[in-house]
Structure formats: C-alpha cells, structure tokens
Design an enzyme around this catalytic site. Structure first.
Site, PDB file in Angstrom:
ATOM      1  N   LYS A 199      -9.235  59.099 -45.930  1.00  0.00           N
ATOM      2  CA  LYS A 199      -7.717  59.551 -45.405  1.00  0.00           C
ATOM      3  C   LYS A 199      -7.020  58.128 -45.691  1.00  0.00           C
ATOM      4  CE  LYS A 199      -4.945  59.546 -42.544  1.00  0.00           C
ATOM      5  NZ  LYS A 199      -3.560  59.012 -43.038  1.00  0.00           N
TER       6      LYS A 199
ATOM      7  N   GLY B  17      -7.270  49.387 -39.161  1.00  0.00           N
ATOM      8  CA  GLY B  17      -6.002  49.758 -38.925  1.00  0.00           C
ATOM      9  C   GLY B  17      -5.575  49.018 -37.411  1.00  0.00           C
ATOM     10  N   SER B  18      -4.708  49.369 -36.631  1.00  0.00           N
ATOM     11  CA  SER B  18      -4.340  48.823 -35.439  1.00  0.00           C
ATOM     12  C   SER B  18      -5.465  49.016 -34.322  1.00  0.00           C
ATOM     13  CB  SER B  18      -3.129  49.380 -35.037  1.00  0.00           C
ATOM     14  OG  SER B  18      -3.212  50.771 -34.696  1.00  0.00           O
TER      15      SER B  18
ATOM     16  N   GLY C 184      -7.433  52.334 -33.257  1.00  0.00           N
ATOM     17  CA  GLY C 184      -8.997  52.181 -33.512  1.00  0.00           C
ATOM     18  C   GLY C 184      -9.714  52.613 -32.217  1.00  0.00           C
TER      19      GLY C 184
ATOM     20  N   GLU D 232     -12.311  47.930 -37.839  1.00  0.00           N
ATOM     21  CA  GLU D 232     -11.721  46.477 -38.043  1.00  0.00           C
ATOM     22  C   GLU D 232     -10.544  46.675 -37.648  1.00  0.00           C
ATOM     23  OE1 GLU D 232     -12.420  43.368 -38.892  1.00  0.00           O
ATOM     24  OE2 GLU D 232     -14.197  44.637 -39.467  1.00  0.00           O
TER      25      GLU D 232
ATOM     26  N   CYS E 104      -4.153  41.422 -41.486  1.00  0.00           N
ATOM     27  CA  CYS E 104      -4.771  41.101 -40.267  1.00  0.00           C
ATOM     28  C   CYS E 104      -5.313  39.578 -39.857  1.00  0.00           C
ATOM     29  CB  CYS E 104      -5.949  42.127 -40.050  1.00  0.00           C
ATOM     30  SG  CYS E 104      -7.016  42.382 -41.440  1.00  0.00           S
TER      31      CYS E 104
ATOM     32  N   GLU F 158       0.177  40.999 -31.734  1.00  0.00           N
ATOM     33  CA  GLU F 158       0.114  40.866 -33.132  1.00  0.00           C
ATOM     34  C   GLU F 158       1.371  41.577 -33.538  1.00  0.00           C
ATOM     35  OE1 GLU F 158      -2.353  43.661 -35.374  1.00  0.00           O
ATOM     36  OE2 GLU F 158      -3.014  42.142 -36.573  1.00  0.00           O
TER      37      GLU F 158
HETATM   38  P1  ADP Z   1      -0.896  50.979 -39.245  1.00  0.00           P
HETATM   39  O1  ADP Z   1       0.155  50.607 -38.039  1.00  0.00           O
HETATM   40  O2  ADP Z   1      -1.285  49.403 -39.676  1.00  0.00           O
HETATM   41  O3  ADP Z   1      -0.491  51.877 -40.106  1.00  0.00           O
HETATM   42  P2  ADP Z   1      -2.736  52.534 -37.928  1.00  0.00           P
HETATM   43  O4  ADP Z   1      -3.745  52.275 -37.075  1.00  0.00           O
HETATM   44  O5  ADP Z   1      -1.634  53.424 -37.064  1.00  0.00           O
HETATM   45  O6  ADP Z   1      -2.221  51.194 -38.538  1.00  0.00           O
HETATM   46  O7  ADP Z   1      -3.149  53.263 -39.264  1.00  0.00           O
HETATM   47  C1  ADP Z   1      -4.271  53.109 -39.791  1.00  0.00           C
HETATM   48  C2  ADP Z   1      -4.911  54.484 -40.449  1.00  0.00           C
HETATM   49  O8  ADP Z   1      -5.355  55.496 -39.287  1.00  0.00           O
HETATM   50  C3  ADP Z   1      -4.015  55.200 -41.039  1.00  0.00           C
HETATM   51  O9  ADP Z   1      -4.490  55.889 -42.285  1.00  0.00           O
HETATM   52  C4  ADP Z   1      -3.487  56.215 -40.254  1.00  0.00           C
HETATM   53  O10 ADP Z   1      -2.894  57.586 -41.002  1.00  0.00           O
HETATM   54  C5  ADP Z   1      -4.568  56.497 -39.435  1.00  0.00           C
HETATM   55  N1  ADP Z   1      -4.518  57.061 -37.989  1.00  0.00           N
HETATM   56  C6  ADP Z   1      -3.416  56.993 -37.285  1.00  0.00           C
HETATM   57  N2  ADP Z   1      -3.772  57.805 -35.789  1.00  0.00           N
HETATM   58  C7  ADP Z   1      -4.865  58.271 -36.259  1.00  0.00           C
HETATM   59  C8  ADP Z   1      -5.581  59.220 -35.433  1.00  0.00           C
HETATM   60  N3  ADP Z   1      -5.129  59.636 -34.292  1.00  0.00           N
HETATM   61  N4  ADP Z   1      -6.749  59.643 -35.941  1.00  0.00           N
HETATM   62  C9  ADP Z   1      -7.181  59.129 -36.945  1.00  0.00           C
HETATM   63  N5  ADP Z   1      -6.484  58.382 -37.787  1.00  0.00           N
HETATM   64  C10 ADP Z   1      -5.449  58.032 -37.379  1.00  0.00           C
END
Ligand code: ADP
Length: 523
Positions: free
Chosen positions: A200, A253-254, A258, A275, A309, A411
């Site tokens: 995804k 991701g964030s 995470g 990560e 990151c 961050e």
């Molecule tokens: P950023 O703000 O850097 O985009 P995110 O952590 O929001 O970081 O997003 C990283 C990934 O996690 C993206 O692919 C996002 O669609 C996905 N994501 C966001 N929310 C969820 C969730 N509740 N469950 C699973 N994946 C998610």
C-alpha cells in the site's frame, strides 16, 4: 505531516493533494495490481496525484481503493504463497536480477516521473531509483546464500542446524519521501525469502510504486506474488494491517501512524517491523573542518527539502566555532536555489503538499514565538514567480536554540534546521542523545579519539564521522533506536531476519531415545 493530514481528513475535508476530484479526460487513470491483473477499485473512485512543484499538473488518477479491494489482494497473495515459497531461492533471485536490469534501463524516466510526483531534484530521484537497483542486486544475491548455520548438538550422533523459512504473506506500507527505494527495501527481501506480498504506497506517490510493480510484472514475477492497492491509509492501510491472513506488516512512516499500526498488529499477534521518525544531529567540534561541516549540514538539512527521516535537523556546534559556523551556514542556506526539481540548476525542490507547508510554517512560528530561538534565515513560503504554483519554502535556519525547545525536539520534516551551541564534546553528546528518536548522528572532528568516543556514546542506529547524517548504503543495516523503530533493521543481511523465520532442526541418528533438557550426561 501525518498529524496535519489526518486532522484535515477527520474534519471531513479531503487532503489537498489526494482528494477525490472530478475526472479530467486527458489525465491517465492507473489501476491496482491484484493477482497479476490491472484492475480498477471496486468502488470506482480515484484520487489525483499532483505535482507539488506545479499543482496545475495532474500526474495521474489512482484508485481510491476500498477495504474490499484490499481483501481481494490479500486473498491473491495468500493463494500464491505455497507455489512461490517452493520456487528455489536461486530461481526467485534470477527474476529479481531481471527486475534490476529493467530498472537500469528505465532509470531516467523513473527518476523524472518521481521528481514530477514528489518534487525532489533529479539528482536525488536518480539516487532513489539507484538505491532500488542496488537493493535489488545486493539482496537478490541472497538467493544463493540465505545462510543458516550448523552447530554441535549436546548429544552424540545428533546433528543440529538452523534454516530460514518464509514468514508468509507480508503487508508493506510505505511513505512518499523515497517512493521507490523504500518499497524496494521491503519487496526485494520479502520475495527472495519466499514470501508473497501486498503493498500500500503513500497517497502522495503512487506512481513510483506503480512503476516498480510494473517492472516486477515485466521481470516475470508470477501472478499473485506481488500485489499493489492504492488509497488512504485509514481505509486500505487499516484493511491490510487488520487482515488475519497477513502474517507480517512492514511499515515506514511517521511515529504516530507507526504506533497505530503496531497496536493493530499486536491485537492479532502479527509480526510488525517499524521504521519511523528521526531528529538527527550533526555535532561540530572546535577542530572540525568547518567548510566540510557546512557542506554536510546543508546537504543533510535541505536535501529532499529536509523531508528525510535521516535529515540533519539539529546542528550542535562547539561554542568556539559557533559564530563562524552559523554565519557560513546562513550564507549557504540563503544561496540555495529553490525551484522545480526538473530544472538542473535547482538545489532544493518543493515540500510534498499543502499540509506539509502548513505544518512546517507552524513550526517556524513555534520556533520564533513559543521557543524564542533566533530565526537566522528563511521561514517563509515562496509563492510568487516560478514558485507561485507549488509548495516551496525557504531554507530555514534557527540559531541560539536550547536543547529542550520544541524545534530542537520534534520532527519538522521540512527545510528547517536548528543550531544549538555546546560547551564540550560531552555536552554535545548529551544534547545529541536528548531526544526521543535515535536514527542517525554524525560528528565533524579531526580527532580520531573523540570521533570514536562519540561513536560509542551516541545511541543511534546509524553514525557518521566527517559526513552528514544521510547517505545510508544498502548493504549495511538501516534503522534506529528509541521511538525511531521497534528493534528491527532493514537493508544489509539483517533485513532477512524480518522477512524470514528461523527453524531449528535436530537430526538424531543414534537410533535410540536421547533426552535433551534432562540432567544426565551421555558420554
Ligand atoms: P507521512 O505523514 O510521512 O505520509 P504516515 O505515517 O501518515 O506518514 O504515512 C505512511 C504510510 O502509512 C502511508 O502509506 C499511509 O497511507 C499509511 N497509513 C496512514 N494511516 C494508516 C493507518 N491507520 N493504517 C495503516 N496505514 C496507514
């Protein structure tokens, strides 16, 4: 970034870049990849992928997928697993080497499409694609290794060994800042170990992942082994983390997202590798080559517009060289050419979207008003002339910051760096370690003893000497301590420990019952 985006979404507004919009006939519509077929979302909706350097340009429409689409992809990967895990690892690797060749062939196109999709300059998107190539070649080589080990058994006529087995079906959730490199770090080791997967990609960068999956198809990866579903994290991302058939979630991701992903995995005993964020530090000592340190700081703070990151978001500088360093740093930051990443003269591109602009400028305000640090340069949005249609922010430097300030702790994920004065090496190390993250750190000094001392004392996953906080290579483990991760490492051979599980095997050829874990000596 995640916070701002989600706040908007929760209020019922669509994200500025990813909201579903009316169809534009001239724009290409892309599809999901499920079970070897390119298919639209079951709901029929799409979202637009927009160029952050010029929001008039719509790169493509991508499926705004539903949980049902995700369930179909998971089912396809589940069905493909038994066949794929039985393909000998060296044969699996041969397909991956073909994938590497395709990426080399298409590197220029893939790089420029990535720059149009997410803004970073061509040199950097070329580096992103190259990292995917390096990862592919390096990790595909594991097809002929995937080493286990043998070890003596406790008893006579007994053989003991340990082998790797695939985990099963893997769910991969990726961010937008390295839209081909990060997916490759997960896809390639997952496949070489014999797993099947659903990815995804981030809402902001589906095209680069689409390009990678398209290359997987061309390389000959069988139907169902690799699947891609695009859409929102809260819907399809959550459908992936929650599906009981998915044995492992690998997330980048964030830290906030995470944590959500990890708790969902914990609920159903899924393996989870995370990560996440960083607040990385460059320590500059009084004996450092200051010009070299400036180059490292500028590259680390403003490369990818600070959206890495591993970005150098804190510069802890010895007070004896503090004035000289900050003056040179500010001059360099002010001289950076900000613009469209497709222009070869551009040194720093836009940030990813409107929410990012909002969040970054919010931190500039916090730095000035709440924290009381000195805004030495930058801090504004560039929104006229060539910058009028994009998400451009000036390279921004805060000086005279204290270690506990929010701009020194949180961050920001944008072109903002914070300079903090230090009295000594020990003081710099204490400041360096004094954040909740632990991804990358670096030191500039000519003194080998002090370099080794800092290397030993900094509690991070990555450490550099006389180099910036960015620049990881694929054959070394990548990851961080504390809130950056949950103990796993990507890249290197260490990534195999995420995507395979150990099986300990005992072969007793004594022909009699020999009891282990019993207090008796069989000599
Ligand atoms: P950023 O703000 O850097 O985009 P995110 O952590 O929001 O970081 O997003 C990283 C990934 O996690 C993206 O692919 C996002 O669609 C996905 N994501 C966001 N929310 C969820 C969730 N509740 N469950 C699973 N994946 C998610």
């Amino acid at each position: 970034m995640a916070q701002a985006k989600k706040a908007l979404n929760k209020n019922g507004k669509k994200n500025s870049r990813t909201g579903a919009r009316a169809a534009r006939p001239s724009v290409k519509t892309y599809t999901n990849y499920i079970n070897g077929e390119w298919v639209a979302s079951s709901g029929g909706e799409t979202f637009e992928n927009v160029n952050p350097a010029d929001t008039r340009e719509v790169i493509g429409r991508f499926p705004l997928s539903t949980a049902e689409d995700m369930d179909r992809a998971v089912e396809a990967a589940r069905n493909a697993f038994d066949r794929w895990r039985r393909v000998p690892a060296p044969r699996r690797a041969e397909i991956l080497f073909r994938l590497g060749e395709i990426l080399i062939r298409d590197k220029d196109r893939l790089s420029s499409e990535m720059t149009r999709e997410m803004g970073k300059v061509l040199r950097e998107t070329g580096g992103d694609v190259q990292e995917a190539i390096d990862c592919t070649y390096y990790t595909a080589g594991e097809g002929r290794r995937l080493h286990g080990f043998t070890t003596p058994a406790e008893m006579p006529n007994k053989f003991a060994m340990c082998v790797r087995q695939p985990v099963g079906l893997c769910g991969l959730i990726t961010p937008w800042n390295f839209p081909m490199a990060i997916p490759s770090w997960k896809i390639i080791p997952a496949l070489v170990c014999g797993n099947t997967l659903v990815i995804k990609p981030a809402e902001d960068t589906p095209l680069s992942t689409y390009n990678l999956i398209k290359a997987c198809e061309e390389a000959g990866i069988p139907p169902g082994v690799v699947n891609m579903v695009t859409g929102y994290g809260e819907t399809v991302g959550a459908a992936l983390t929650d599906n009981p058939a998915v044995r492992l979630i690998s997330f980048t991701g964030s830290t906030e997202t995470g944590r959500v992903v990890a708790s969902r995995c914990a609920d159903r005993n899924a393996i989870c590798s995370l990560e996440m964020g960083g607040k990385n530090v460059i320590i500059v000592l009084e004996d450092a080559d200051i010009d070299l340190a400036i180059e490292g700081a500028v590259w680390g703070a403003f490369g990818t517009s600070g959206q890495r990151c591993t970005a150098s978001s804190r510069l802890v500088v010895h007070k004896k060289v503090y004035k000289k360093f900050t003056q040179k740093l500010v001059a360099r930051a002010q001289s950076l050419r900000v613009g469209n990443g497709l222009d070869a003269k551009t040194e720093m591109g836009p940030v990813i979207n409107a929410d990012a602009v909002h969040k970054i400028l919010g931190y500039v305000e916090i730095g000035e008003r709440e924290d009381g640090a000195t805004l030495a340069c930058g801090g504004r949005r560039l929104d006229s002339g060539e910058h009028a249609r994009g998400y451009f922010i000036e390279p921004t430097v805060f000086t005279d910051a204290a270690p506990g300030m929010r701009i020194s702790q949180e961050e920001i994920f944008g072109p903002v760096t914070t300079v903090i004065p230090a009295n000594s090496l020990e003081n710099a190390i204490e400041i360096g370690n004094g954040v909740r993250y632990g991804l990358s750190a670096s030191i500039y000094t000519q003194d080998v003893n002090r370099a080794f001392h800092a290397m030993n004392e900094m509690y991070t996953g990555i450490f550099y000497v006389n180099s910036s906080t960015i620049g990881a290579e694929v054959h070394l483990p990548f990851g961080g301590t504390k809130a950056t991760g949950n103990g796993h490492r990507e890249a290197g051979t260490q990534v195999l420990d995420i995507f395979s599980e150990w099986k300990s095997i005992y072969v007793d050829y004594s022909g009699k019952l020999q009891r282990a874990q019993i207090d008796e000596v069989n000599l």
